[in-house]
Design a protein around this motif. Structure first.
Motif, PDB file in Angstrom:
ATOM      1  N   ASP A  85     -32.609  18.379  28.945  1.00 14.48           N
ATOM      2  CA  ASP A  85     -32.033  17.084  28.583  1.00 14.48           C
ATOM      3  C   ASP A  85     -30.598  17.247  28.095  1.00 14.48           C
ATOM      4  N   GLU A  86     -30.372  18.280  27.274  1.00 22.21           N
ATOM      5  CA  GLU A  86     -29.029  18.523  26.745  1.00 22.21           C
ATOM      6  C   GLU A  86     -28.062  18.891  27.861  1.00 22.21           C
ATOM      7  N   ARG A  87     -28.529  19.712  28.788  1.00 19.89           N
ATOM      8  CA  ARG A  87     -27.677  20.110  29.914  1.00 19.89           C
ATOM      9  C   ARG A  87     -27.337  18.909  30.798  1.00 19.89           C
ATOM     10  N   LYS A  88     -28.313  18.025  31.007  1.00 22.98           N
ATOM     11  CA  LYS A  88     -28.066  16.843  31.838  1.00 22.98           C
ATOM     12  C   LYS A  88     -27.011  15.950  31.204  1.00 22.98           C
ATOM     13  N   ILE A  89     -27.083  15.807  29.879  1.00 27.27           N
ATOM     14  CA  ILE A  89     -26.088  14.999  29.170  1.00 27.27           C
ATOM     15  C   ILE A  89     -24.704  15.623  29.341  1.00 27.27           C
ATOM     16  N   HIS A  90     -24.623  16.937  29.147  1.00 25.56           N
ATOM     17  CA  HIS A  90     -23.340  17.625  29.297  1.00 25.56           C
ATOM     18  C   HIS A  90     -22.821  17.513  30.725  1.00 25.56           C
ATOM     19  N   ARG A  91     -23.740  17.540  31.680  1.00 24.46           N
ATOM     20  CA  ARG A  91     -23.308  17.469  33.073  1.00 24.46           C
ATOM     21  C   ARG A  91     -22.706  16.101  33.386  1.00 24.46           C
ATOM     22  N   GLN A  92     -23.300  15.041  32.813  1.00 25.26           N
ATOM     23  CA  GLN A  92     -22.753  13.713  33.018  1.00 25.26           C
ATOM     24  C   GLN A  92     -21.348  13.612  32.412  1.00 25.26           C
ATOM     25  N   VAL A  93     -21.210  14.203  31.212  1.00 23.54           N
ATOM     26  CA  VAL A  93     -19.886  14.230  30.581  1.00 23.54           C
ATOM     27  C   VAL A  93     -18.913  15.022  31.456  1.00 23.54           C
ATOM     28  N   ASN A  94     -19.408  16.135  31.993  1.00 27.28           N
ATOM     29  CA  ASN A  94     -18.559  16.984  32.828  1.00 27.28           C
ATOM     30  C   ASN A  94     -18.057  16.245  34.061  1.00 27.28           C
ATOM     31  N   LYS A  95     -18.918  15.394  34.639  1.00 28.29           N
ATOM     32  CA  LYS A  95     -18.519  14.648  35.829  1.00 28.29           C
ATOM     33  C   LYS A  95     -17.340  13.743  35.509  1.00 28.29           C
ATOM     34  N   VAL A  96     -17.405  13.121  34.344  1.00 22.07           N
ATOM     35  CA  VAL A  96     -16.303  12.253  33.921  1.00 22.07           C
ATOM     36  C   VAL A  96     -15.041  13.078  33.697  1.00 22.07           C
ATOM     37  N   MET A  97     -15.205  14.230  33.019  1.00 19.64           N
ATOM     38  CA  MET A  97     -14.057  15.080  32.730  1.00 19.64           C
ATOM     39  C   MET A  97     -13.469  15.663  34.014  1.00 19.64           C
ATOM     40  N   ASN A  98     -14.331  15.982  34.977  1.00 21.31           N
ATOM     41  CA  ASN A  98     -13.865  16.576  36.224  1.00 21.31           C
ATOM     42  C   ASN A  98     -13.026  15.598  37.037  1.00 21.31           C
ATOM     43  N   ILE A  99     -13.320  14.299  36.896  1.00 16.69           N
ATOM     44  CA  ILE A  99     -12.515  13.306  37.591  1.00 16.69           C
ATOM     45  C   ILE A  99     -11.065  13.418  37.129  1.00 16.69           C
ATOM     46  N   GLY A 100     -10.889  13.530  35.787  1.00 17.03           N
ATOM     47  CA  GLY A 100      -9.544  13.689  35.249  1.00 17.03           C
ATOM     48  C   GLY A 100      -8.895  14.976  35.713  1.00 17.03           C
ATOM     49  N   PHE A 101      -9.638  16.055  35.699  1.00 14.82           N
ATOM     50  CA  PHE A 101      -9.151  17.369  36.109  1.00 14.82           C
ATOM     51  C   PHE A 101      -8.726  17.322  37.582  1.00 14.82           C
ATOM     52  N   GLY A 102      -9.597  16.771  38.421  1.00 12.18           N
ATOM     53  CA  GLY A 102      -9.302  16.689  39.850  1.00 12.18           C
ATOM     54  C   GLY A 102      -8.140  15.763  40.154  1.00 12.18           C
ATOM     55  N   ASP A 103      -8.073  14.634  39.424  1.00 11.96           N
ATOM     56  CA  ASP A 103      -6.990  13.674  39.664  1.00 11.96           C
ATOM     57  C   ASP A 103      -5.627  14.255  39.306  1.00 11.96           C
ATOM     58  N   VAL A 104      -5.588  15.021  38.198  1.00  9.33           N
ATOM     59  CA  VAL A 104      -4.315  15.638  37.788  1.00  9.33           C
ATOM     60  C   VAL A 104      -3.848  16.615  38.861  1.00  9.33           C
ATOM     61  N   ILE A 105      -4.765  17.412  39.381  1.00 11.83           N
ATOM     62  CA  ILE A 105      -4.404  18.391  40.417  1.00 11.83           C
ATOM     63  C   ILE A 105      -3.950  17.682  41.689  1.00 11.83           C
ATOM     64  N   LYS A 106      -4.690  16.640  42.072  1.00 10.19           N
ATOM     65  CA  LYS A 106      -4.337  15.901  43.290  1.00 10.19           C
ATOM     66  C   LYS A 106      -2.968  15.242  43.165  1.00 10.19           C
ATOM     67  N   GLU A 107      -2.677  14.741  41.978  1.00  9.94           N
ATOM     68  CA  GLU A 107      -1.385  14.067  41.747  1.00  9.94           C
ATOM     69  C   GLU A 107      -0.225  15.042  41.859  1.00  9.94           C
ATOM     70  N   HIS A 108      -0.426  16.262  41.313  1.00 10.58           N
ATOM     71  CA  HIS A 108       0.681  17.228  41.277  1.00 10.58           C
ATOM     72  C   HIS A 108       0.731  18.136  42.508  1.00 10.58           C
ATOM     73  N   TYR A 109      -0.401  18.254  43.224  1.00  7.75           N
ATOM     74  CA  TYR A 109      -0.439  19.096  44.421  1.00  7.75           C
ATOM     75  C   TYR A 109      -1.085  18.320  45.566  1.00  7.75           C
ATOM     76  N   PRO A 110      -0.474  17.233  46.014  1.00 11.68           N
ATOM     77  CA  PRO A 110      -1.110  16.365  47.012  1.00 11.68           C
ATOM     78  C   PRO A 110      -1.296  17.010  48.386  1.00 11.68           C
ATOM     79  N   ASP A 111      -0.505  18.028  48.697  1.00 11.89           N
ATOM     80  CA  ASP A 111      -0.552  18.609  50.042  1.00 11.89           C
ATOM     81  C   ASP A 111      -1.245  19.970  50.100  1.00 11.89           C
ATOM     82  N   SER A 112      -1.763  20.422  48.976  1.00 13.41           N
ATOM     83  CA  SER A 112      -2.389  21.751  48.955  1.00 13.41           C
ATOM     84  C   SER A 112      -3.912  21.635  49.096  1.00 13.41           C
ATOM     85  N   LYS A 113      -4.471  22.372  50.044  1.00 16.65           N
ATOM     86  CA  LYS A 113      -5.910  22.316  50.301  1.00 16.65           C
ATOM     87  C   LYS A 113      -6.722  23.202  49.353  1.00 16.65           C
ATOM     88  N   HIS A 114      -6.089  24.259  48.850  1.00 12.64           N
ATOM     89  CA  HIS A 114      -6.852  25.269  48.110  1.00 12.64           C
ATOM     90  C   HIS A 114      -6.578  25.279  46.609  1.00 12.64           C
TER      91      HIS A 114
END
Length: 203
Positions: free
Chosen positions: A104-133
């Motif tokens: 249960d604790e891991r599932k809660i953390h995973r849901q939080v992680n999904k939200v945090m990963n959106i921010g992480f991924g968006d920052v990378i996409k914004e600054h490196y829009p043309d890089s695949k890797h």
């Protein structure tokens, strides 16, 4: 000895007929025969799964039957009530409870992680829009700094297809803190090598 196992966050925790026999001090053949004799009743509590166990002598590989909490509880009720059986019942109930709490604790953390990963991924996409890797590179860097292992190494060591679900709550929290830190470094204009140097400067 571990009494209860699980493979992934969405998988049901289980024990095995082998563990029941060992922990109750009963003959394995006796427990296994009881299991087969009441297999139909056990299936009322869920599908029975098994893995191939070790080969006994020159015979066929044995089946290691898995039992969910209800199946294990029912099987134990068929084994009598000597002191060792009663103690194992108590230990098994506690083990299932602890595993479920951890899941249960891991599932809660995973849901939080999904939200945090959106921010992480968006920052990378914004600054490196043309890089695949570049996302994969920063993702691996976060794992390596926070946990000392890459996602691939975690999958191999913990025998899972999903490195995220194999993390403990503490590991997951450390990983997300690192991702937030990397996102801030990116926003400050640092490239991959500079961020890697900054992260590992104090280690």
């Amino acid at each position: 000895m571990e009494l209860v196992y699980y493979k992934g966050l969405q998988d049901e925790p289980y024990t095995t007929v082998n563990i029941v026999a060992e922990q109750t001090g009963m003959n394995f053949e006796t427990v296994r025969n009881t299991f087969y004799r009441h297999k139909k009743e056990l299936q009322r509590f869920g599908i029975l799964h098994h893995e191939r166990g070790s080969i006994q002598g020159s015979g066929q590989p044995t089946k290691m039957w898995k039992l969910n909490e209800a199946q294990a509880t029912f099987l134990i009720t068929l084994l009598g009530n000597n002191h060792k059986v009663i103690q194992f019942k108590s230990d098994l109930v506690m083990a299932f409870y602890q595993i479920k709490s951890e899941l249960d604790e891991r599932k809660i953390h995973r849901q939080v992680n999904k939200v945090m990963n959106i921010g992480f991924g968006d920052v990378i996409k914004e600054h490196y829009p043309d890089s695949k890797h570049v996302y994969g590179n920063f993702h691996n860097l976060a794992y390596k700094y926070a946990l000392g292992l890459t996602p691939k190494q975690i999958k191999e060591q913990r025998h899972t297809d999903d490195s995220q679900s194999a993390l403990t709550a503490d590991e997951s929290e450390r990983l997300e803190r690192t991702k937030q830190q990397i996102a801030l470094f990116i926003q400050d204009g640092n490239d991959y090598q500079a961020i890697k140097t900054k992260l590992f400067a104090d280690i």
